[in-house]
Design an enzyme around this catalytic site. Structure first.
Site, mmCIF file in Angstrom:
data_model
loop_
_atom_site.group_PDB
_atom_site.id
_atom_site.type_symbol
_atom_site.label_atom_id
_atom_site.label_comp_id
_atom_site.label_asym_id
_atom_site.label_seq_id
_atom_site.Cartn_x
_atom_site.Cartn_y
_atom_site.Cartn_z
ATOM 1 N N TYR A 137 0.824 -1.209 0.000
ATOM 2 C CA TYR A 137 0.000 0.000 0.000
ATOM 3 C C TYR A 137 0.862 1.265 0.000
ATOM 4 O O TYR A 137 0.411 2.319 -0.419
ATOM 5 C CB TYR A 137 -0.917 0.035 1.234
ATOM 6 C CG TYR A 137 -2.224 -0.699 1.048
ATOM 7 C CD1 TYR A 137 -2.252 -2.058 0.799
ATOM 8 C CD2 TYR A 137 -3.438 -0.023 1.126
ATOM 9 C CE1 TYR A 137 -3.445 -2.732 0.635
ATOM 10 C CE2 TYR A 137 -4.636 -0.686 0.965
ATOM 11 C CZ TYR A 137 -4.636 -2.036 0.723
ATOM 12 O OH TYR A 137 -5.842 -2.691 0.567
ATOM 13 N N LYS A 188 3.273 -15.364 2.266
ATOM 14 C CA LYS A 188 3.648 -16.210 1.132
ATOM 15 C C LYS A 188 5.166 -16.366 1.150
ATOM 16 O O LYS A 188 5.865 -15.909 0.240
ATOM 17 C CB LYS A 188 3.165 -15.574 -0.185
ATOM 18 C CG LYS A 188 1.674 -15.706 -0.421
ATOM 19 C CD LYS A 188 1.251 -17.111 -0.878
ATOM 20 C CE LYS A 188 1.668 -17.389 -2.323
ATOM 21 N NZ LYS A 188 1.304 -18.765 -2.727
ATOM 22 N N ASP A 221 -2.659 -18.161 0.745
ATOM 23 C CA ASP A 221 -3.692 -18.765 -0.118
ATOM 24 C C ASP A 221 -4.395 -19.904 0.613
ATOM 25 O O ASP A 221 -5.617 -20.057 0.557
ATOM 26 C CB ASP A 221 -3.108 -19.218 -1.463
ATOM 27 C CG ASP A 221 -1.880 -20.109 -1.313
ATOM 28 O OD1 ASP A 221 -1.307 -20.195 -0.210
ATOM 29 O OD2 ASP A 221 -1.486 -20.730 -2.321
ATOM 30 N N ASP A 245 -6.298 -7.184 3.905
ATOM 31 C CA ASP A 245 -7.444 -6.564 3.231
ATOM 32 C C ASP A 245 -8.348 -7.651 2.659
ATOM 33 O O ASP A 245 -9.564 -7.644 2.838
ATOM 34 C CB ASP A 245 -6.926 -5.646 2.116
ATOM 35 C CG ASP A 245 -8.050 -4.931 1.384
ATOM 36 O OD1 ASP A 245 -8.987 -4.466 2.060
ATOM 37 O OD2 ASP A 245 -7.983 -4.853 0.145
ATOM 38 N N ASP A 249 -12.146 -9.286 4.320
ATOM 39 C CA ASP A 249 -13.429 -9.277 3.599
ATOM 40 C C ASP A 249 -14.011 -10.685 3.575
ATOM 41 O O ASP A 249 -15.213 -10.883 3.731
ATOM 42 C CB ASP A 249 -13.245 -8.801 2.145
ATOM 43 C CG ASP A 249 -13.622 -7.334 1.963
ATOM 44 O OD1 ASP A 249 -13.432 -6.557 2.914
ATOM 45 O OD2 ASP A 249 -14.102 -6.976 0.867
#
Ligand code: IPM
Ligand code: MG
Length: 351
Positions: A137, A188, A221, A245, A249
């Protein structure tokens, strides 16, 4: 006296934050509330989504409660660095709120409102701790540049320092100790350098200061998959800005509706926190009085707990929200027909 800066924001923001004012006035005489435009509303009034004065007011307050921002009105023509989202990132960075707490709790009475099966989501109670002021970001360089062959190249930079990783991981471990004592660190590390560093720093901090907490590393993932497969396995998840983020959600939908979930963004102890619903400004239903105010009301609950030093009032408020839901209060996103104000009335009735 404590001070709360209220930033209603855009779309449904003014509707849902207005209900927080009513709740706050019912709960306490000890809170001074100041209101300022923010996001698209600030851009329209002052030509920038976050004015210097608003940032200064935010830093000088005890807590900031912000509604959702943005909308189609500012999507096309508005220059990127003046868009509502840019104002939000500048506010988070300016307030140095590096740890974003996003609880996902499945209220028993809402277990059938989710798109997932009741037996999967019943009893879900997790806290996602999202790093909020670093990563892709904010990383430099970034931009879109022309290439000699006539094509263009877009660049974002994912970057983390040991300091940034350690301070957010510390928040996660501390939280876990007050909960079910388990932290899942998602990254990751199989493909990203920042992911590898993340895993190393978290492992080392754990060994040094938090060996009593159960630590598990999980690829991001796989975490996304496990969230819908067996969400009850999670207590505290700590992860970077971008994965946080996305995963938050996803976790929100486990609880039935995005309209339910609050968030708290915290910086160094003693600094004001930033509290905001995790849903967007829902321009499609703005102005109709349909929006679910609970996410914003519960964000205020977090403000009472984490920044305003009133856990007693926070407990009363969360009890009243639970009672309203148990009593069948439902806005449209929850399959009911109540208006924003009627939902807030149901909460007020429980206070
Ligand atoms: C969130 C939102 C923001 C983010 C947007 C509006 C900039 O999606 O708070 O999750 O990406 O952080
Ligand atoms: Mg988001």
């Amino acid at each position: 006296m404590s001070s709360l800066l209220l930033l209603p924001g855009d779309g449904i923001g003014p509707e849902v934050t207005a209900e927080v004012r009513r709740v706050a006035e019912r709960l306490t005489n000890d809170l001074v509330i100041e209101e300022r435009p923010f996001g698209g509303a600030s851009y329209d009034a002052y030509g920038t989504p976050l004015t210097d004065e608003t940032l200064a007011a935010a830093k000088a307050s005890d807590a900031v409660l912000k509604g959702p921002i943005g909308g189609p009105k500012w999507d096309g023509a508005t220059q990127r660095h003046l868009r509502p989202e840019a104002g939000l990132l500048a506010l988070r960075a300016g307030m140095e709120v590096f740890a974003n707490l996003r609880p996902a709790i499945c209220f028993e009475s809402l277990a059938d409102a989710s798109t997932l099966k009741r037996e999967v989501i019943e009893g879900v109670d997790m806290m996602i701790v999202r790093e909020l002021t670093g990563g892709v970001y904010f990383g430099q360089p970034r931009g879109i540049e022309a290439m000699p062959d006539g094509g263009r190249r877009g660049v974002d930079t994912q970057v983390y320092t040991t300091h940034e990783i350690e301070r957010v991981a510390r928040v996660a471990f501390e939280l876990a100790r007050g909960r079910r004592n388990k932290v899942t660190s998602a990254e990751k590390s199989n493909v990203m350098e920042t992911g590898l560093l993340w895993r190393e720093v978290v492992t080392e901090l754990h060994a040094r200061d938090y060996a009593d907490v159960t630590l598990e590393h999980m690829l991001a993932d796989n975490t996304a998959m496990q969230l819908v497969r067996a969400p009850r396995q999670f207590d505290v998840i700590v992860t970077d800005n971008l994965f946080g983020d996305i995963l938050s959600d996803e976790a929100a939908q486990l609880t039935g509706s995005l309209g339910m979930l609050p968030s708290a963004s915290l910086g160094a102890p003693g600094k004001p926190g930033l509290f905001e619903p995790i849903h967007g400004s829902a321009p499609d239903i703005a102005g109709r009085g349909w929006a679910n105010p609970l996410s914003t009301i519960l964000s205020f609950e977090m403000a009472l707990r984490w920044s305003l030093g009133r856990p007693d009032l926070a407990d009363r408020l969360s009890g009243a929200v639970k009672a309203a839901l148990d009593g069948g209060a439902r806005t449209r996103d929850l399959g009911g027909s109540m208006s924003t104000t009627e939902m807030a009335d149901a909460v007020l009735a429980g206070l």
